[in-house]
Scaffold this motif. Structure first.
Motif, PDB file in Angstrom:
ATOM      1  N   ASP A 110       0.788  -1.097   0.030  1.00  0.00           N
ATOM      2  CA  ASP A 110       0.098   0.080   0.157  1.00  0.00           C
ATOM      3  C   ASP A 110       0.890   1.090  -0.111  1.00  0.00           C
ATOM      4  N   ASN A 111       2.227   0.970  -0.464  1.00  0.00           N
ATOM      5  CA  ASN A 111       3.036   2.277  -0.864  1.00  0.00           C
ATOM      6  C   ASN A 111       3.526   2.869   0.333  1.00  0.00           C
ATOM      7  N   LEU A 112       3.876   2.325   1.444  1.00  0.00           N
ATOM      8  CA  LEU A 112       4.590   2.826   2.450  1.00  0.00           C
ATOM      9  C   LEU A 112       6.017   2.660   2.354  1.00  0.00           C
ATOM     10  N   ASN A 113       7.149   3.717   2.718  1.00  0.00           N
ATOM     11  CA  ASN A 113       8.374   3.305   2.759  1.00  0.00           C
ATOM     12  C   ASN A 113       8.777   2.445   3.797  1.00  0.00           C
ATOM     13  N   LEU A 114       9.406   1.248   3.278  1.00  0.00           N
ATOM     14  CA  LEU A 114       9.947   0.417   4.469  1.00  0.00           C
ATOM     15  C   LEU A 114      11.501   0.008   4.360  1.00  0.00           C
ATOM     16  N   LYS A 115      12.266  -0.041   5.271  1.00  0.00           N
ATOM     17  CA  LYS A 115      13.663  -0.286   5.618  1.00  0.00           C
ATOM     18  C   LYS A 115      13.906  -1.665   5.895  1.00  0.00           C
ATOM     19  N   GLY A 116      15.011  -2.215   5.201  1.00  0.00           N
ATOM     20  CA  GLY A 116      15.286  -3.682   5.433  1.00  0.00           C
ATOM     21  C   GLY A 116      16.838  -3.836   5.267  1.00  0.00           C
ATOM     22  N   LEU A 117      17.110  -5.210   5.453  1.00  0.00           N
ATOM     23  CA  LEU A 117      18.536  -5.679   5.607  1.00  0.00           C
ATOM     24  C   LEU A 117      18.581  -6.790   4.653  1.00  0.00           C
ATOM     25  N   ILE A 118      19.530  -6.959   3.786  1.00  0.00           N
ATOM     26  CA  ILE A 118      19.733  -8.390   3.334  1.00  0.00           C
ATOM     27  C   ILE A 118      20.875  -8.855   3.852  1.00  0.00           C
ATOM     28  N   TYR A 119      21.212 -10.066   4.371  1.00  0.00           N
ATOM     29  CA  TYR A 119      22.402 -10.780   4.836  1.00  0.00           C
ATOM     30  C   TYR A 119      22.520 -11.900   4.014  1.00  0.00           C
ATOM     31  N   GLU A 120      23.596 -11.792   3.291  1.00  0.00           N
ATOM     32  CA  GLU A 120      23.895 -12.816   1.969  1.00  0.00           C
ATOM     33  C   GLU A 120      25.293 -13.568   2.255  1.00  0.00           C
ATOM     34  N   PHE A 139       8.634  -3.480  10.213  1.00  0.00           N
ATOM     35  CA  PHE A 139       7.202  -3.262  10.000  1.00  0.00           C
ATOM     36  C   PHE A 139       7.122  -1.708  10.034  1.00  0.00           C
ATOM     37  N   ARG A 140       5.952  -1.369   9.452  1.00  0.00           N
ATOM     38  CA  ARG A 140       5.378   0.004   9.472  1.00  0.00           C
ATOM     39  C   ARG A 140       5.260   0.433  10.839  1.00  0.00           C
ATOM     40  N   GLY A 141       5.568   1.827  11.148  1.00  0.00           N
ATOM     41  CA  GLY A 141       5.718   2.280  12.485  1.00  0.00           C
ATOM     42  C   GLY A 141       6.631   1.700  13.451  1.00  0.00           C
ATOM     43  N   HIS A 142       7.486   0.937  12.725  1.00  0.00           N
ATOM     44  CA  HIS A 142       8.650   0.556  13.652  1.00  0.00           C
ATOM     45  C   HIS A 142       9.953   0.709  12.975  1.00  0.00           C
ATOM     46  N   GLY A 143      11.101   0.798  13.920  1.00  0.00           N
ATOM     47  CA  GLY A 143      12.416   0.927  13.400  1.00  0.00           C
ATOM     48  C   GLY A 143      12.545   1.970  12.519  1.00  0.00           C
ATOM     49  N   GLN A 144      12.993   1.960  11.684  1.00  0.00           N
ATOM     50  CA  GLN A 144      13.436   2.889  10.511  1.00  0.00           C
ATOM     51  C   GLN A 144      12.397   3.165   9.334  1.00  0.00           C
ATOM     52  N   SER A 145      11.555   2.087   9.320  1.00  0.00           N
ATOM     53  CA  SER A 145      10.436   2.389   8.344  1.00  0.00           C
ATOM     54  C   SER A 145       9.279   3.542   8.637  1.00  0.00           C
ATOM     55  N   GLN A 146       8.511   3.849   7.650  1.00  0.00           N
ATOM     56  CA  GLN A 146       7.727   4.776   7.688  1.00  0.00           C
ATOM     57  C   GLN A 146       6.523   4.685   8.632  1.00  0.00           C
ATOM     58  N   ASN A 147       6.435   5.807   9.455  1.00  0.00           N
ATOM     59  CA  ASN A 147       5.290   5.860  10.643  1.00  0.00           C
ATOM     60  C   ASN A 147       4.010   5.504   9.994  1.00  0.00           C
ATOM     61  N   ASP A 148       3.307   4.724  10.871  1.00  0.00           N
ATOM     62  CA  ASP A 148       1.966   4.410  10.370  1.00  0.00           C
ATOM     63  C   ASP A 148       1.497   3.615  11.641  1.00  0.00           C
ATOM     64  N   SER A 149       0.054   3.535  11.786  1.00  0.00           N
ATOM     65  CA  SER A 149      -0.424   2.782  12.807  1.00  0.00           C
ATOM     66  C   SER A 149      -0.242   1.402  12.717  1.00  0.00           C
ATOM     67  N   THR A 150       0.005   0.779  13.770  1.00  0.00           N
ATOM     68  CA  THR A 150      -0.049  -0.806  13.897  1.00  0.00           C
ATOM     69  C   THR A 150      -1.323  -1.371  13.991  1.00  0.00           C
ATOM     70  N   MET A 199       4.473  -8.597   2.234  1.00  0.00           N
ATOM     71  CA  MET A 199       4.450  -9.023   0.530  1.00  0.00           C
ATOM     72  C   MET A 199       5.223  -7.782  -0.074  1.00  0.00           C
ATOM     73  N   GLY A 200       5.502  -6.663   0.410  1.00  0.00           N
ATOM     74  CA  GLY A 200       6.501  -5.934   0.057  1.00  0.00           C
ATOM     75  C   GLY A 200       7.780  -6.226   0.117  1.00  0.00           C
TER      76      GLY A 200
END
Length: 369
Positions: free
Chosen positions: A91-101, A142-153, A164-165
Motif C-alpha cells: 500500500d505504498n509505504l516506505n520500508l527499510k530492510g537488510l539483506i544478509y547474504e 514493519f510500518r511504524g517500527h524501526g526505520q520504516s515509515q510511520n503508520d498505525s500498527t 509481501m512488499g
C-alpha cells in the motif's frame, strides 16, 4: 530516501506500542554502542554514513546476544555481508530492510519478521540457524517500527502488505530457488497469514515452509489472552463485550480494516485447510502475551501432516531461543533439513553449535522443558 510520515492515529495499539518500545529501548540501553565504535566499524566494513543507524542497531543487538543471551553463535560478525534495502509495502509505504547474504552461491532465502514494538536486527539473530543451513536472509522493519515509515500498527491487519512488499523486492532483485518465512509473535502471525492469503502467489516462487514462533490466531484471541492474564478483575461474562468495544473503537480510527477479520482462523474457515505450506509452530505453555491455545488450535484446524511443533513448559514471550537455545535450534535445523536435505550442513551446525551437548548453562533449559 526520505522517511516521510503519515499522521499517527491515537489508538490503543499505538499507545501500547509506545510503552513497549520505551521498555525494550531501556533494556537495550546498557548494550548500546558509542558513536565512535560505530564509526570505527563502519570504516572497517566499508559502510557509508547512511549505514550508521542500522549498524548501531546491529552492533547493539550483537552485544545483547553475546552478553545477555550468552549465545555468541547468534552474533552477526561478517557485517560486510549485510546491506540495507529500501522498498515499498503493497500500500505504498516506505520500508527499510537488510539483506544478509553470507552464502553467495545460494539462492535459498528466508524472510524473517520481528515482533510487536521490535525491530529488524532481532529477526536477523533469531533466524541465524538458517544461515548455517545454507540460506540467505532478508529482514525488515514493519510500518511504524524501526526505520520504516510511520503508520498505525494493526497487529497484522495491514502488516501483511509489508511482508509481501519484501517478497516483491526479493523477487525483483534476487534469484529465488527456494523461499521460506520465519516470524516471531506479530511477525509469526503475519507470516502465517500471508502463507494462506497469498498461497498461490507464493507457490510460484517455490515457497516451502513457515517457522512460526509464539503466534496468535486472531486479534480477538490476542486481546482475550491479555485480558485473562492481566485483567482478571473484569467479570468473565463481560469479557467478550469489553473486547468487542475495544476493537470497535480501533476500527473507527483505522476505517480501511476490520480487526475482527484479522484472523488466521477466519482464513481457514473461508478457504479450508487444503494445500497449506508446512509450518513449524513453537510456543510455551505459560506465555503471558500470546496464547499457546491458539497454536494448538491452529495445528488442529490446519490438520496438515507436514506440520510440526515444539512446546515448552516455560519461556518468556519471544525468548524460547534464549531459554532453550539448543533444543530450539536443533528443531529448526531438523525442520529446515526436510525441504532440501543436506546432512553435511545439518551435521556441521549440530557439531559447531554443540546442539546435542548440554553443559551447565543448558541445565535450566532441560529443567524447564
Amino acid at each position: 530516501m526520505k522517511n516521510s510520515r503519515r499522521i499517527k492515529k491515537n489508538t490503543l495499539i499505538n499507545n501500547v506500542k509506545k510503552g513497549f518500545r520505551t521498555f525494550y529501548g531501556g533494556m537495550e540501553t546498557p548494550f548500546k554502542q558509542s558513536s565512535l565504535r560505530v564509526w570505527i566499524q563502519a570504516r572497517k566494513f566499508n559502510k557509508t554514513r547512511q549505514d550508521r543507524k542500522w549498524l548501531k542497531e546491529l552492533l547493539t543487538t550483537n552485544k545483547v546476544v553475546r552478553r545477555f543471551y550468552k549465545r555468541p553463535e547468534l552474533e552477526i560478525q561478517d557485517i560486510e555481508n549485510v546491506t540495507p534495502v529500501d522498498f515499498k509495502s503493497r500500500d505504498n509505504l516506505n520500508l527499510k530492510g537488510l539483506i544478509y547474504e553470507p552464502n553467495k552461491g545460494s539462492n535459498k532465502w528466508v524472510i524473517a519478521s520481528h515482533w510487536f514494538a521490535g525491530h529488524k536486527t532481532w529477526s536477523l539473530h533469531h533466524a541465524k540457524v538458517f544461515v548455517e543451513m545454507g540460506y540467505n536472509v532478508m529482514v525488515y522493519d514493519f510500518r511504524g517500527h524501526g526505520q520504516s515509515q510511520n503508520d498505525s500498527t494493526t497487529m497484522g491487519g495491514k502488516e501483511h502488505k509489508d511482508l509481501m512488499g519484501a517478497v516483491d523486492w526479493l523477487k525483483e532483485n534476487k534469484k529465488i530457488d527456494q523461499l521460506a518465512f520465519m516470524g516471531t509473535s506479530m511477525g509469526a502471525f503475519v507470516s502465517n497469514y500471508c502463507s494462506i492469503l497469498y498461497k498461490e502467489e507464493l507457490k510460484a516462487l517455490n515457497f516451502k515452509f513457515v517457522v512460526s514462533d509464539v503466534t496468535y490466531g486472531s486479534v480477538f484471541s490476542l486481546f482475550l489472552h491479555v485480558r485473562n492474564v492481566y485483567l482478571g478483575f473484569l467479570p468473565k461474562k463481560r469479557t467478550k463485550k469489553f473486547i468487542n468495544k475495544v476493537i470497535a473503537k480501533q476500527n473507527k480510527k483505522e476505517v480501511s480494516i476490520n480487526l475482527h477479520e484479522v484472523s488466521i482462523f477466519h482464513l481457514l474457515r473461508e478457504g479450508g485447510n487444503k494445500d497449506l505450506f508446512p509450518t513449524l509452530f513453537c510456543h510455551s505453555s505459560d506465555d503471558k502475551v500470546t496464547s499457546p491455545t491458539d497454536t494448538y488450535e491452529l495445528i488442529i484446524k490446519r490438520n496438515n501432516q507436514d506440520d510440526d511443533y515444539l512446546m515448552f513448559n516455560f519461556s518468556m514471550h519471544t525468548q524460547g531461543i534464549r531459554y532453550h537455545f539448543k533444543t530450539f535450534n536443533y528443531k529448526l535445523a531438523e525442520f529446515i533439513n526436510r525441504f532440501e536435505k543436506d546432512d553435511v550442513l545439518f551435521d556441521k551446525v549440530i557439531k559447531e553449535w554443540e546442539l546435542l551437548k548440554f553443559e551447565k548453562k543448558d541445565q535450566l533449559s532441560l529443567m524447564l522443558k
